[in-house]
Every structure is written in C-alpha cells, then in structure tokens.
Design a protein around this motif. Sequence first.
Motif, PDB file in Angstrom:
ATOM      1  N   LYS A  13      48.910   0.541   4.789  1.00 12.70           N
ATOM      2  CA  LYS A  13      47.634   1.351   4.925  1.00 12.70           C
ATOM      3  C   LYS A  13      47.957   2.846   4.545  1.00 12.70           C
ATOM      4  O   LYS A  13      47.174   3.550   3.610  1.00 12.70           O
ATOM      5  CB  LYS A  13      47.306   1.547   6.231  1.00 12.70           C
ATOM      6  CG  LYS A  13      46.087   2.166   6.502  1.00 12.70           C
ATOM      7  CD  LYS A  13      45.215   1.762   8.027  1.00 12.70           C
ATOM      8  CE  LYS A  13      44.021   2.617   7.986  1.00 12.70           C
ATOM      9  NZ  LYS A  13      43.391   2.317   9.166  1.00 12.70           N
ATOM     10  N   VAL A  14      49.041   3.222   5.119  1.00 13.15           N
ATOM     11  CA  VAL A  14      49.652   4.543   4.604  1.00 13.15           C
ATOM     12  C   VAL A  14      49.736   4.881   3.096  1.00 13.15           C
ATOM     13  O   VAL A  14      49.552   5.715   2.322  1.00 13.15           O
ATOM     14  CB  VAL A  14      50.912   5.149   5.452  1.00 13.15           C
ATOM     15  CG1 VAL A  14      51.453   6.374   4.865  1.00 13.15           C
ATOM     16  CG2 VAL A  14      50.619   5.285   6.892  1.00 13.15           C
ATOM     17  N   ILE A  15      50.668   3.730   2.424  1.00 18.35           N
ATOM     18  CA  ILE A  15      50.991   3.714   0.925  1.00 18.35           C
ATOM     19  C   ILE A  15      49.573   3.893   0.381  1.00 18.35           C
ATOM     20  O   ILE A  15      49.258   4.388  -0.649  1.00 18.35           O
ATOM     21  CB  ILE A  15      51.742   2.710   0.766  1.00 18.35           C
ATOM     22  CG1 ILE A  15      53.231   2.933   1.467  1.00 18.35           C
ATOM     23  CG2 ILE A  15      52.044   2.405  -0.707  1.00 18.35           C
ATOM     24  CD1 ILE A  15      53.962   1.752   1.214  1.00 18.35           C
ATOM     25  N   LYS A  16      48.519   2.806   0.696  1.00 20.65           N
ATOM     26  CA  LYS A  16      47.347   2.831  -0.048  1.00 20.65           C
ATOM     27  C   LYS A  16      46.386   4.096  -0.016  1.00 20.65           C
ATOM     28  O   LYS A  16      45.921   4.522  -0.985  1.00 20.65           O
ATOM     29  CB  LYS A  16      46.555   1.750   0.340  1.00 20.65           C
ATOM     30  CG  LYS A  16      46.719   0.330   0.056  1.00 20.65           C
ATOM     31  CD  LYS A  16      45.939  -0.822   0.620  1.00 20.65           C
ATOM     32  CE  LYS A  16      46.450  -2.341   0.516  1.00 20.65           C
ATOM     33  NZ  LYS A  16      45.548  -3.125   1.092  1.00 20.65           N
ATOM     34  N   GLY A  17      46.591   4.833   1.127  1.00 21.59           N
ATOM     35  CA  GLY A  17      46.027   6.182   1.395  1.00 21.59           C
ATOM     36  C   GLY A  17      46.587   7.085   0.468  1.00 21.59           C
ATOM     37  O   GLY A  17      45.901   7.832  -0.158  1.00 21.59           O
ATOM     38  N   LEU A  18      47.861   7.031   0.275  1.00 22.45           N
ATOM     39  CA  LEU A  18      48.450   7.982  -0.523  1.00 22.45           C
ATOM     40  C   LEU A  18      48.322   7.980  -1.776  1.00 22.45           C
ATOM     41  O   LEU A  18      48.142   8.830  -2.513  1.00 22.45           O
ATOM     42  CB  LEU A  18      50.048   8.033   0.017  1.00 22.45           C
ATOM     43  CG  LEU A  18      51.028   8.889  -0.898  1.00 22.45           C
ATOM     44  CD1 LEU A  18      50.494  10.466  -0.471  1.00 22.45           C
ATOM     45  CD2 LEU A  18      52.364   8.689  -0.400  1.00 22.45           C
ATOM     46  N   LEU A  19      48.323   6.749  -2.209  1.00 29.13           N
ATOM     47  CA  LEU A  19      48.056   6.326  -3.638  1.00 29.13           C
ATOM     48  C   LEU A  19      46.571   6.761  -4.048  1.00 29.13           C
ATOM     49  O   LEU A  19      46.232   7.380  -5.299  1.00 29.13           O
ATOM     50  CB  LEU A  19      48.284   4.674  -3.960  1.00 29.13           C
ATOM     51  CG  LEU A  19      49.843   4.291  -4.096  1.00 29.13           C
ATOM     52  CD1 LEU A  19      49.686   2.721  -4.197  1.00 29.13           C
ATOM     53  CD2 LEU A  19      50.333   4.952  -5.302  1.00 29.13           C
ATOM     54  N   PHE A  20      45.518   6.470  -2.931  1.00 29.75           N
ATOM     55  CA  PHE A  20      44.307   6.905  -3.502  1.00 29.75           C
ATOM     56  C   PHE A  20      44.234   8.311  -3.532  1.00 29.75           C
ATOM     57  O   PHE A  20      43.449   8.926  -4.385  1.00 29.75           O
ATOM     58  CB  PHE A  20      43.367   6.319  -2.220  1.00 29.75           C
ATOM     59  CG  PHE A  20      41.869   6.620  -2.659  1.00 29.75           C
ATOM     60  CD1 PHE A  20      41.198   5.963  -3.429  1.00 29.75           C
ATOM     61  CD2 PHE A  20      41.412   7.645  -1.808  1.00 29.75           C
ATOM     62  CE1 PHE A  20      39.926   6.186  -3.406  1.00 29.75           C
ATOM     63  CE2 PHE A  20      40.029   8.088  -1.803  1.00 29.75           C
ATOM     64  CZ  PHE A  20      39.195   7.177  -2.655  1.00 29.75           C
ATOM     65  N   PHE A  21      44.746   9.060  -2.811  1.00 24.92           N
ATOM     66  CA  PHE A  21      44.888  10.537  -2.829  1.00 24.92           C
ATOM     67  C   PHE A  21      45.445  11.087  -3.993  1.00 24.92           C
ATOM     68  O   PHE A  21      44.879  11.855  -4.653  1.00 24.92           O
ATOM     69  CB  PHE A  21      45.599  11.090  -1.535  1.00 24.92           C
ATOM     70  CG  PHE A  21      45.697  12.713  -1.437  1.00 24.92           C
ATOM     71  CD1 PHE A  21      44.709  13.399  -1.320  1.00 24.92           C
ATOM     72  CD2 PHE A  21      46.946  13.109  -1.956  1.00 24.92           C
ATOM     73  CE1 PHE A  21      44.830  15.032  -1.368  1.00 24.92           C
ATOM     74  CE2 PHE A  21      47.006  14.344  -2.052  1.00 24.92           C
ATOM     75  CZ  PHE A  21      46.172  15.355  -1.556  1.00 24.92           C
ATOM     76  N   ILE A  22      46.414  10.503  -4.392  1.00 25.05           N
ATOM     77  CA  ILE A  22      46.907  11.003  -5.693  1.00 25.05           C
ATOM     78  C   ILE A  22      46.066  10.511  -6.898  1.00 25.05           C
ATOM     79  O   ILE A  22      46.201  11.560  -7.861  1.00 25.05           O
ATOM     80  CB  ILE A  22      48.566  10.112  -5.956  1.00 25.05           C
ATOM     81  CG1 ILE A  22      49.435  10.727  -4.968  1.00 25.05           C
ATOM     82  CG2 ILE A  22      49.052  10.385  -7.463  1.00 25.05           C
ATOM     83  CD1 ILE A  22      50.627  10.028  -4.857  1.00 25.05           C
ATOM     84  N   LEU A  23      45.634   9.395  -6.877  1.00 22.24           N
ATOM     85  CA  LEU A  23      44.700   9.081  -8.100  1.00 22.24           C
ATOM     86  C   LEU A  23      43.491   9.943  -8.023  1.00 22.24           C
ATOM     87  O   LEU A  23      42.966  10.285  -9.192  1.00 22.24           O
ATOM     88  CB  LEU A  23      44.025   7.815  -7.907  1.00 22.24           C
ATOM     89  CG  LEU A  23      45.188   6.449  -8.191  1.00 22.24           C
ATOM     90  CD1 LEU A  23      44.908   5.181  -7.895  1.00 22.24           C
ATOM     91  CD2 LEU A  23      45.680   6.556  -9.704  1.00 22.24           C
ATOM     92  N   GLN A  24      42.821  10.184  -6.850  1.00 23.93           N
ATOM     93  CA  GLN A  24      41.837  11.272  -6.788  1.00 23.93           C
ATOM     94  C   GLN A  24      42.127  12.736  -7.682  1.00 23.93           C
ATOM     95  O   GLN A  24      41.359  13.021  -8.386  1.00 23.93           O
ATOM     96  CB  GLN A  24      41.349  11.428  -5.414  1.00 23.93           C
ATOM     97  CG  GLN A  24      40.707  10.548  -4.893  1.00 23.93           C
ATOM     98  CD  GLN A  24      39.954  10.880  -3.618  1.00 23.93           C
ATOM     99  OE1 GLN A  24      40.730  11.511  -2.656  1.00 23.93           O
ATOM    100  NE2 GLN A  24      38.708  10.877  -3.217  1.00 23.93           N
TER     101      GLN A  24
END
Length: 74
Positions: A13-24
């Motif tokens: 969940k943390v990794i997905k959130g981090l990836l989402f943040f970076i992509l944004q």
Amino acid sequence: MKSGSCLIRRKRKVIKGLLFFILQKIFRKEAETMAVIYAALIVKGKKSIADVPEKIREQVKDVLIDLDVPELAE
C-alpha cells in the motif's frame, strides 16, 4: 503468520501510494511543459487554441495571457 501478511499488505500500500505520488508530479510537470510548447506554437501561428487538448487548454490560455497576447487565447 497473519501479522507477516499484514505487513506485506501495508508495504504494498505504501509503495503504491508512493508510485501514485511520483506519477502525479511527473505528469503535472509534463502538462505544464506541454502548455508552454502549445503556447509557443500558437504565438508562431502553427496552432490555434482550438488545437490544444481540453485537459491543458486553461493552462495554455494562462501562458498566453502571461505573454501579453490574450487575444490568441480566444
């Protein structure tokens, strides 16, 4: 054993959130860059505001206004 799988889920969940943040952040910067490129093409007469994708049209209009050519934003 249940706590181990919970930990794995949390990490995912943390990794997905981090990836989402970076992509944004990447795509936001890309949209800003594209707005400047479209504005330059409009100023040069190669494109019109109607040619700009709807998603970044307002950003392009803002750039044109900042360049003191608001008439090209219409």
